[in-house]
Design a protein around this motif. Structure first.
Motif, PDB file in Angstrom:
ATOM      1  N   ARG A 109     -48.631 -25.560 -27.654  1.00 53.76           N
ATOM      2  CA  ARG A 109     -49.185 -24.564 -27.952  1.00 53.76           C
ATOM      3  C   ARG A 109     -49.668 -23.810 -26.578  1.00 53.76           C
ATOM      4  NH1 ARG A 109     -53.031 -28.073 -30.807  1.00 53.76           N
ATOM      5  NH2 ARG A 109     -54.131 -28.126 -28.905  1.00 53.76           N
ATOM      6  N   VAL A 110     -49.282 -22.725 -26.536  1.00 49.40           N
ATOM      7  CA  VAL A 110     -49.605 -21.605 -25.493  1.00 49.40           C
ATOM      8  C   VAL A 110     -49.231 -22.015 -23.905  1.00 49.40           C
ATOM      9  CG1 VAL A 110     -51.301 -20.235 -26.952  1.00 49.40           C
ATOM     10  CG2 VAL A 110     -52.228 -22.074 -25.448  1.00 49.40           C
ATOM     11  N   THR A 111     -48.607 -23.066 -23.910  1.00 47.34           N
ATOM     12  CA  THR A 111     -48.329 -23.754 -22.567  1.00 47.34           C
ATOM     13  C   THR A 111     -47.987 -22.563 -21.448  1.00 47.34           C
ATOM     14  OG1 THR A 111     -47.719 -25.838 -23.256  1.00 47.34           O
ATOM     15  CG2 THR A 111     -47.302 -25.521 -21.354  1.00 47.34           C
ATOM     16  N   ALA A 112     -46.881 -21.887 -22.173  1.00 40.39           N
ATOM     17  CA  ALA A 112     -46.511 -20.617 -21.263  1.00 40.39           C
ATOM     18  C   ALA A 112     -47.571 -19.649 -20.620  1.00 40.39           C
ATOM     19  CB  ALA A 112     -45.163 -20.030 -21.728  1.00 40.39           C
ATOM     20  N   ALA A 113     -48.452 -19.361 -21.803  1.00 45.58           N
ATOM     21  CA  ALA A 113     -49.624 -18.404 -21.605  1.00 45.58           C
ATOM     22  C   ALA A 113     -50.511 -19.074 -20.514  1.00 45.58           C
ATOM     23  CB  ALA A 113     -50.195 -18.186 -22.817  1.00 45.58           C
ATOM     24  N   CYS A 114     -50.769 -20.329 -20.534  1.00 43.85           N
ATOM     25  CA  CYS A 114     -51.736 -21.232 -19.487  1.00 43.85           C
ATOM     26  C   CYS A 114     -50.827 -20.905 -18.129  1.00 43.85           C
ATOM     27  CB  CYS A 114     -51.755 -22.416 -19.967  1.00 43.85           C
ATOM     28  SG  CYS A 114     -52.982 -22.826 -21.220  1.00 43.85           S
ATOM     29  N   ALA A 115     -49.640 -20.929 -17.934  1.00 40.24           N
ATOM     30  CA  ALA A 115     -48.879 -20.953 -16.691  1.00 40.24           C
ATOM     31  C   ALA A 115     -49.248 -19.499 -16.288  1.00 40.24           C
ATOM     32  CB  ALA A 115     -47.367 -21.301 -16.916  1.00 40.24           C
ATOM     33  N   ARG A 116     -49.108 -18.280 -17.111  1.00 41.91           N
ATOM     34  CA  ARG A 116     -48.999 -16.913 -16.771  1.00 41.91           C
ATOM     35  C   ARG A 116     -50.625 -16.628 -16.006  1.00 41.91           C
ATOM     36  NH1 ARG A 116     -45.880 -16.226 -21.133  1.00 41.91           N
ATOM     37  NH2 ARG A 116     -47.747 -15.811 -22.505  1.00 41.91           N
ATOM     38  N   LEU A 117     -51.665 -17.437 -16.997  1.00 39.89           N
ATOM     39  CA  LEU A 117     -52.945 -17.098 -16.619  1.00 39.89           C
ATOM     40  C   LEU A 117     -53.269 -17.627 -15.125  1.00 39.89           C
ATOM     41  CD1 LEU A 117     -55.743 -16.214 -17.114  1.00 39.89           C
ATOM     42  CD2 LEU A 117     -56.047 -18.444 -18.509  1.00 39.89           C
ATOM     43  N   ALA A 118     -52.519 -19.175 -15.037  1.00 39.89           N
ATOM     44  CA  ALA A 118     -52.898 -19.679 -13.607  1.00 39.89           C
ATOM     45  C   ALA A 118     -52.351 -18.931 -12.533  1.00 39.89           C
ATOM     46  CB  ALA A 118     -52.305 -21.192 -13.719  1.00 39.89           C
ATOM     47  N   ALA A 119     -51.122 -18.123 -12.738  1.00 44.14           N
ATOM     48  CA  ALA A 119     -50.311 -17.434 -11.778  1.00 44.14           C
ATOM     49  C   ALA A 119     -51.403 -16.275 -11.423  1.00 44.14           C
ATOM     50  CB  ALA A 119     -49.172 -16.975 -12.268  1.00 44.14           C
ATOM     51  N   VAL A 120     -51.898 -15.646 -12.316  1.00 45.00           N
ATOM     52  CA  VAL A 120     -52.506 -14.402 -11.934  1.00 45.00           C
ATOM     53  C   VAL A 120     -54.022 -14.776 -11.459  1.00 45.00           C
ATOM     54  CG1 VAL A 120     -53.820 -12.535 -13.123  1.00 45.00           C
ATOM     55  CG2 VAL A 120     -51.846 -12.896 -14.048  1.00 45.00           C
ATOM     56  N   HIS A 121     -54.766 -16.062 -11.617  1.00 45.04           N
ATOM     57  CA  HIS A 121     -55.765 -16.462 -11.049  1.00 45.04           C
ATOM     58  C   HIS A 121     -55.255 -16.726  -9.601  1.00 45.04           C
ATOM     59  CE1 HIS A 121     -59.158 -16.804 -13.690  1.00 45.04           C
ATOM     60  NE2 HIS A 121     -58.452 -17.261 -14.615  1.00 45.04           N
ATOM     61  N   GLY A 122     -54.258 -17.261  -9.412  1.00 44.65           N
ATOM     62  CA  GLY A 122     -53.783 -17.568  -7.900  1.00 44.65           C
ATOM     63  C   GLY A 122     -53.720 -16.363  -6.991  1.00 44.65           C
ATOM     64  N   ARG A 123     -53.094 -15.286  -7.837  1.00 49.49           N
ATOM     65  CA  ARG A 123     -53.041 -13.768  -7.098  1.00 49.49           C
ATOM     66  C   ARG A 123     -54.567 -13.231  -6.840  1.00 49.49           C
ATOM     67  NH1 ARG A 123     -49.844 -11.005 -11.346  1.00 49.49           N
ATOM     68  NH2 ARG A 123     -50.704  -9.194 -10.340  1.00 49.49           N
ATOM     69  N   ALA A 124     -55.248 -13.545  -7.723  1.00 51.36           N
ATOM     70  CA  ALA A 124     -56.529 -13.015  -7.601  1.00 51.36           C
ATOM     71  C   ALA A 124     -57.297 -13.795  -6.330  1.00 51.36           C
ATOM     72  CB  ALA A 124     -57.520 -12.913  -8.887  1.00 51.36           C
ATOM     73  N   ARG A 125     -56.992 -15.091  -6.189  1.00 54.23           N
ATOM     74  CA  ARG A 125     -57.801 -15.888  -5.285  1.00 54.23           C
ATOM     75  C   ARG A 125     -57.324 -15.420  -3.965  1.00 54.23           C
ATOM     76  NH1 ARG A 125     -56.377 -21.852  -4.528  1.00 54.23           N
ATOM     77  NH2 ARG A 125     -54.469 -20.855  -3.860  1.00 54.23           N
ATOM     78  N   GLU A 126     -56.046 -15.082  -3.886  1.00 51.37           N
ATOM     79  CA  GLU A 126     -55.520 -14.358  -2.651  1.00 51.37           C
ATOM     80  C   GLU A 126     -55.778 -13.035  -2.174  1.00 51.37           C
ATOM     81  OE1 GLU A 126     -54.240 -16.572  -0.480  1.00 51.37           O
ATOM     82  OE2 GLU A 126     -54.780 -18.135  -1.892  1.00 51.37           O
ATOM     83  N   ALA A 127     -56.786 -12.324  -3.006  1.00 51.76           N
ATOM     84  CA  ALA A 127     -57.315 -11.165  -2.821  1.00 51.76           C
ATOM     85  C   ALA A 127     -56.250  -9.861  -3.325  1.00 51.76           C
ATOM     86  CB  ALA A 127     -57.890 -10.863  -1.629  1.00 51.76           C
ATOM     87  N   VAL A 128     -55.250 -10.529  -4.162  1.00 56.48           N
ATOM     88  CA  VAL A 128     -54.378  -9.439  -4.814  1.00 56.48           C
ATOM     89  C   VAL A 128     -55.062  -8.715  -5.990  1.00 56.48           C
ATOM     90  CG1 VAL A 128     -52.121  -9.163  -5.931  1.00 56.48           C
ATOM     91  CG2 VAL A 128     -52.499 -10.969  -3.913  1.00 56.48           C
ATOM     92  N   ALA A 129     -55.127  -7.474  -5.838  1.00 55.56           N
ATOM     93  CA  ALA A 129     -55.684  -6.748  -6.979  1.00 55.56           C
ATOM     94  C   ALA A 129     -54.924  -7.017  -8.435  1.00 55.56           C
ATOM     95  CB  ALA A 129     -55.670  -5.151  -6.577  1.00 55.56           C
ATOM     96  N   VAL A 130     -55.518  -7.080  -9.374  1.00 54.14           N
ATOM     97  CA  VAL A 130     -54.927  -7.255 -10.878  1.00 54.14           C
ATOM     98  C   VAL A 130     -55.595  -6.440 -11.677  1.00 54.14           C
ATOM     99  CG1 VAL A 130     -54.466  -8.853 -12.580  1.00 54.14           C
ATOM    100  CG2 VAL A 130     -54.447  -9.837 -10.294  1.00 54.14           C
ATOM    101  N   GLU A 131     -54.879  -5.644 -12.354  1.00 55.14           N
ATOM    102  CA  GLU A 131     -55.498  -4.509 -13.254  1.00 55.14           C
ATOM    103  C   GLU A 131     -56.063  -5.149 -14.425  1.00 55.14           C
ATOM    104  OE1 GLU A 131     -55.752  -1.275 -12.586  1.00 55.14           O
ATOM    105  OE2 GLU A 131     -54.834  -1.475 -10.598  1.00 55.14           O
ATOM    106  N   GLU A 132     -56.927  -4.451 -14.995  1.00 55.10           N
ATOM    107  CA  GLU A 132     -57.722  -4.885 -16.205  1.00 55.10           C
ATOM    108  C   GLU A 132     -56.916  -5.288 -17.477  1.00 55.10           C
ATOM    109  OE1 GLU A 132     -61.233  -3.716 -19.296  1.00 55.10           O
ATOM    110  OE2 GLU A 132     -61.128  -2.781 -17.518  1.00 55.10           O
ATOM    111  N   GLU A 133     -55.915  -4.409 -17.606  1.00 60.75           N
ATOM    112  CA  GLU A 133     -55.108  -4.769 -18.884  1.00 60.75           C
ATOM    113  C   GLU A 133     -54.265  -6.055 -18.700  1.00 60.75           C
ATOM    114  OE1 GLU A 133     -54.974  -3.470 -21.972  1.00 60.75           O
ATOM    115  OE2 GLU A 133     -56.769  -2.716 -21.153  1.00 60.75           O
ATOM    116  N   GLU A 134     -53.694  -6.104 -17.432  1.00 58.35           N
ATOM    117  CA  GLU A 134     -53.034  -7.235 -17.202  1.00 58.35           C
ATOM    118  C   GLU A 134     -53.942  -8.683 -17.309  1.00 58.35           C
ATOM    119  OE1 GLU A 134     -50.002  -9.406 -13.878  1.00 58.35           O
ATOM    120  OE2 GLU A 134     -50.904  -7.739 -13.319  1.00 58.35           O
TER     121      GLU A 134
END
Length: 235
Positions: free
Chosen positions: A69-94
């Motif tokens: 279940r949703v394993t790929a979705a978890c991977a995408r979420l982890a990647a976005v948290h990683g970008r945000a932690r490195e101060a990369v801006a992520v838009e609300e819709e993403e």
């Protein structure tokens, strides 16, 4: 006065750990939240992204991987948290797009389908017996009622909570607003994470409470680790 936001202390105050709880590796016990960051006026979202990246998403991924279940979705979420932690801006819709499917599964698992089904069955069966059904008829009545009600209730609960939580959290993350994140009820969401992890580990339903306590302990220890590891507001 620690300066820690109320959602952090709410998590740790109800956790059966700290001074009297289960020991970690080598017998060490985690410090209570009040001793973590004395004098800090704020916890930034860097802490939150670190916590989710290192603890929350891996636990959810492990739980969902057992059934795919949703394993790929978890991977995408982890990647976005990683970008945000490195101060990369992520838009609300993403943020919303990666949060919503994971949270939908979280709340579906946290609902406790098996317990809800059993309760619906027993209530309906008892009603049938009280109204003159024989044992076989009462069993059929209870089963039919549970099947007709539990799945729609589970789906409605999951979809409504996922939509509301994903939208609120996405807005907070996109703007870097720690106060907005605190207003999105992260402590309640963390309990849902623990319930989802407990439900997703594949053990017998009777073990769910013990597994919830274990998952919740892991989640809060991860938060403690993120508080130590990640910069917070100026002291």
């Amino acid at each position: 006065m620690t300066g820690l936001p109320s959602w952090v202390t709410e998590l740790t105050d109800v956790l059966p750990a700290g001074r009297t709880g289960p020991a970690g590796p080598g017998g060490a016990r985690p410090a209570p939240a009040t001793e973590l960051r004395p004098g800090c006026p704020a916890v930034t979202l860097d802490v939150v992204h670190e916590w989710h990246l290192r603890t929350v998403v891996p636990l959810l991924t492990e739980a969902t991987a057992r059934s795919g279940r949703v394993t790929a979705a978890c991977a995408r979420l982890a990647a976005v948290h990683g970008r945000a932690r490195e101060a990369v801006a992520v838009e609300e819709e993403e943020w919303f797009d990666v949060l919503e499917p994971v949270l939908r599964q979280v709340y579906r698992d946290a609902y406790g389908f098996q317990r809800a089904f059993a309760a619906a069955y027993e209530n309906a069966r008892s009603y049938a017996v009280a109204n003159g059904y024989d044992a076989a008829g009462a069993h059929r009545y209870g089963t039919d009622y549970a099947e007709l009600t539990t799945e729609p209730n589970t789906r409605a609960f999951a979809e409504a909570n996922a939509l509301a939580n994903a939208r609120a959290v996405a807005a907070a993350f996109a703007t870097g607003d720690a106060d907005a994140f605190a207003r999105s009820f992260p402590a309640a969401r963390t309990r849902a994470y623990a319930r989802a992890v407990a439900a997703g580990t594949g053990h017998a339903p009777r073990d769910v409470d013990a597994r919830f306590a274990s998952a919740y302990t892991d989640l809060v220890r991860g938060l403690w680790s993120a508080l130590h590891r990640t910069p917070v507001g100026p002291s």
